[in-house]
Design a protein around this motif. Structure first.
Motif, PDB file in Angstrom:
ATOM      1  N   PRO A 196      78.733  54.254 -27.940  1.00 43.55           N
ATOM      2  CA  PRO A 196      79.950  54.390 -28.599  1.00 43.55           C
ATOM      3  C   PRO A 196      80.904  53.089 -28.620  1.00 43.55           C
ATOM      4  O   PRO A 196      81.200  52.576 -29.783  1.00 43.55           O
ATOM      5  N   ILE A 197      80.986  52.579 -27.297  1.00 40.23           N
ATOM      6  CA  ILE A 197      81.747  51.164 -27.292  1.00 40.23           C
ATOM      7  C   ILE A 197      81.108  49.996 -28.093  1.00 40.23           C
ATOM      8  O   ILE A 197      82.072  49.532 -28.949  1.00 40.23           O
ATOM      9  N   ASN A 198      79.960  50.026 -27.796  1.00 44.68           N
ATOM     10  CA  ASN A 198      79.272  48.738 -28.458  1.00 44.68           C
ATOM     11  C   ASN A 198      79.240  48.915 -30.116  1.00 44.68           C
ATOM     12  O   ASN A 198      79.547  47.943 -30.844  1.00 44.68           O
ATOM     13  N   ALA A 245      69.300  37.352 -35.857  1.00 45.92           N
ATOM     14  CA  ALA A 245      70.208  37.024 -34.532  1.00 45.92           C
ATOM     15  C   ALA A 245      69.649  38.200 -33.560  1.00 45.92           C
ATOM     16  O   ALA A 245      69.284  37.691 -32.375  1.00 45.92           O
ATOM     17  N   SER A 246      69.696  39.272 -33.844  1.00 44.95           N
ATOM     18  CA  SER A 246      69.713  40.322 -32.997  1.00 44.95           C
ATOM     19  C   SER A 246      68.345  40.473 -32.376  1.00 44.95           C
ATOM     20  O   SER A 246      68.098  40.523 -31.359  1.00 44.95           O
ATOM     21  N   LEU A 247      67.500  40.440 -33.582  1.00 47.59           N
ATOM     22  CA  LEU A 247      65.948  40.310 -33.232  1.00 47.59           C
ATOM     23  C   LEU A 247      65.520  39.112 -32.291  1.00 47.59           C
ATOM     24  O   LEU A 247      64.641  39.233 -31.329  1.00 47.59           O
ATOM     25  N   LEU A 248      65.883  37.856 -32.504  1.00 45.02           N
ATOM     26  CA  LEU A 248      65.741  36.733 -31.792  1.00 45.02           C
ATOM     27  C   LEU A 248      66.294  36.962 -30.347  1.00 45.02           C
ATOM     28  O   LEU A 248      65.596  36.333 -29.426  1.00 45.02           O
ATOM     29  N   ILE A 249      67.541  37.400 -30.124  1.00 46.69           N
ATOM     30  CA  ILE A 249      68.088  37.705 -28.883  1.00 46.69           C
ATOM     31  C   ILE A 249      67.098  38.503 -28.198  1.00 46.69           C
ATOM     32  O   ILE A 249      66.975  38.568 -27.024  1.00 46.69           O
ATOM     33  N   SER A 271      72.384  46.042 -26.375  1.00 55.48           N
ATOM     34  CA  SER A 271      72.824  44.451 -25.866  1.00 55.48           C
ATOM     35  C   SER A 271      72.338  43.335 -26.723  1.00 55.48           C
ATOM     36  O   SER A 271      73.162  42.314 -27.151  1.00 55.48           O
ATOM     37  N   SER A 272      71.059  43.639 -27.216  1.00 51.31           N
ATOM     38  CA  SER A 272      70.491  42.376 -28.307  1.00 51.31           C
ATOM     39  C   SER A 272      71.395  42.379 -29.642  1.00 51.31           C
ATOM     40  O   SER A 272      71.813  41.473 -30.188  1.00 51.31           O
ATOM     41  N   TYR A 273      71.446  43.551 -30.031  1.00 55.85           N
ATOM     42  CA  TYR A 273      72.486  43.858 -31.120  1.00 55.85           C
ATOM     43  C   TYR A 273      73.719  43.379 -31.226  1.00 55.85           C
ATOM     44  O   TYR A 273      74.204  42.446 -32.061  1.00 55.85           O
ATOM     45  N   GLY A 283      83.867  37.138 -29.813  1.00 56.89           N
ATOM     46  CA  GLY A 283      84.286  36.796 -28.669  1.00 56.89           C
ATOM     47  C   GLY A 283      84.139  37.651 -27.516  1.00 56.89           C
ATOM     48  O   GLY A 283      84.448  37.361 -26.084  1.00 56.89           O
ATOM     49  N   PHE A 284      83.950  39.171 -27.850  1.00 55.87           N
ATOM     50  CA  PHE A 284      83.237  39.922 -26.515  1.00 55.87           C
ATOM     51  C   PHE A 284      81.798  39.609 -26.207  1.00 55.87           C
ATOM     52  O   PHE A 284      81.290  38.948 -26.813  1.00 55.87           O
ATOM     53  N   ASN A 285      81.717  40.006 -25.222  1.00 55.44           N
ATOM     54  CA  ASN A 285      80.569  39.748 -24.552  1.00 55.44           C
ATOM     55  C   ASN A 285      80.048  41.002 -23.548  1.00 55.44           C
ATOM     56  O   ASN A 285      80.864  41.197 -22.615  1.00 55.44           O
ATOM     57  N   THR A 286      78.801  41.433 -23.524  1.00 58.49           N
ATOM     58  CA  THR A 286      78.375  42.578 -22.670  1.00 58.49           C
ATOM     59  C   THR A 286      77.416  41.724 -21.836  1.00 58.49           C
ATOM     60  O   THR A 286      76.825  42.442 -20.745  1.00 58.49           O
TER      61      THR A 286
END
Length: 450
Positions: A196-198, A245-249, A271-273, A283-286
């Motif tokens: 939910p947060i993400n 980008a999500s797939l590459l991460i 987390s990748s997404y 600017g947020f990061n998990t």
């Protein structure tokens, strides 16, 4: 109309100059408010330079901080940051026009010209209506986001605190600011697997990064074929960049024991997404950025430099600029005369603008990294380059460099954030005279290229 034009000329300030001066004044006021005893927790020391840095970061909706927000500022200080983020995201001219309308004052040509520059629009028609939509739409999106976040956080904290956290992070997210109240520079790492947060945060910063010009076009013209070329370009390029980008991460970090290797498949995807979409430019990061692989860091830097859509709360050179450069290369390779996309021809002046913005961005980031490498001894060059790109793109992601910066280093980053928020072209126009067409055309002669 003539009287209005004459009054505008008498001010001797162009729209870019007024916007630049306005943001500077707003930043100074914010710094002074953050220096007040009521803004800081007892015993906390905050220099004026640090307060100015925090205010600049908030007004420029960046999120880079030299002091931990939660442990440094009181509720009053956090509220000051929240207001600076809101005004910085909307633009002070947008709020100025709104106040004038509420007071029943007439919106003149000078105010419309300022709003046109602030919202990055092609013409003046419908500019006041757009201002209304931007303000109302912002309040609606942020209100919905705040309530949803409050419901989620209400399960682990009091409802009063949960609602306050929801409001702060909703404003920060929609305006692509990246400020948080989690403490100890941890950002959203505690919620790396919280779906939910993400989703709530990512929906807010993606919508903010699209901009109301695009959102309004989609809502008013529900038929895809009726969308403007700008809307189609922004949505397609954003979608492609986010998915890629999500797939590459996911692939690059899959076996990294310091990031997502030990996660479940669901948490790896989430987390990748989040990290694939957040560099443009929330600017947020998990994930702990300092533990990312070097290739993931380079990818993140590229995404930060590209940024979001023109006229949005995001920074960077913008997705349309990036895509237009690709079209220029494709057109040259195909040996075509006109640059076209979806059966539409792109004007040459936009090509020049895209090239100017990109080159100025590259030069600014390179120069800032070079200067930081001189002033910040002991910090790896990659970390300094990451910091410079993050500041220029008004992203707010950091490899832990920001709190360690020297006084000169902080000033360099502040300048980058300021230029990144207003745009290199706006700053350049603010520092030069009004554009005049050449009355003389010189003979043409070629030079060797490539």
């Amino acid at each position: 109309m003539k009287k209005e034009k004459n009054r505008w000329r008498m001010t001797r300030f162009s729209p870019p100059q007024v916007l630049s001066i306005g943001f500077l004044i707003l930043t100074l006021i914010g710094a002074i408010l953050l220096m007040l005893p009521i803004s800081k927790h007892p015993g906390v020391k905050l220099t004026f330079l640090d307060a100015l840095f925090e205010a600049t970061s908030a007004v420029c909706v960046t999120g880079l901080v030299v002091t931990d927000t939660a442990t440094t500022f009181t509720a009053f200080g956090e509220s000051v940051l929240m207001i600076l983020i809101q005004v910085g995201g909307l633009g002070f001219m947008t709020l100025g026009i709104l106040v004038a309308m509420l007071l029943g004052k007439k919106i003149g040509l000078s105010e419309r010209l300022l709003a046109q520059n602030a919202l990055n629009q092609f013409n003046l028609s419908g500019i006041v209506k757009l201002v209304k939509i931007v303000v109302i739409g912002t309040l609606i999106f942020e209100g919905i986001g705040a309530l949803l976040l409050a419901v989620v956080w209400g399960q682990e904290m009091s409802w009063g605190k949960a609602l306050y956290y929801g409001i702060f992070h909703s404003i920060s997210s929609f305006n692509n600011a990246g400020f948080d109240l989690m403490g100890n520079y941890s950002s959203m790492t505690a919620y790396v697997g919280n779906l939910p947060i993400n989703l709530i945060l990512s929906c807010l910063y993606i919508l903010g990064g699209l901009g109301f010009t695009v959102i309004m076009d989609v809502v008013q013209k529900r038929n895809y074929r009726k969308w403007s070329l700008n809307t189609k370009t922004v949505i397609w390029v954003t979608l492609i960049l986010n998915v890629t980008a999500s797939l590459l991460i996911f692939l690059l970090e899959y076996s990294n024991p310091s990031t997502i290797d030990s996660f479940s498949l669901k948490d790896k995807i989430i987390s990748s997404y989040f990290h694939g979409t957040v560099p443009r430019t929330a600017g947020f990061n998990t994930l702990d950025l300092t533990q990312l692989n070097s290739d993931s860091i380079l990818l993140t830097m590229g995404l930060m430099f590209i940024g979001g859509a023109s006229g949005s709360t995001a920074g960077g050179v913008k997705v349309t600029t990036f895509f237009l450069l690709i079209l220029v290369v494709w057109t040259f390779v195909k040996q075509r005369e006109d640059i076209t996309f979806l059966k539409r021809r792109i004007p040459q002046d936009l090509v020049f603008r895209a090239l100017a913005i990109s080159l100025m961005g590259i030069v600014l980031v390179f120069t800032a990294t070079f200067l930081l490498d001189i002033t910040e001894k002991g910090i790896p060059l990659m970390n300094l380059a990451f910091e410079a790109v993050s500041a220029f793109g008004t992203v707010g992601l950091s490899l832990g460099v920001t709190p360690e910066l020297s006084a000169i280093g902080k000033i360099i980053i502040m300048v980058l954030m300021f230029i990144g928020r207003l745009g290199p072209i706006t700053i350049a126009l603010a520092l030069t005279k009004e554009l005049q067409k050449n009355k003389i055309r010189y003979p043409e002669e070629k030079i060797l290229i490539g």
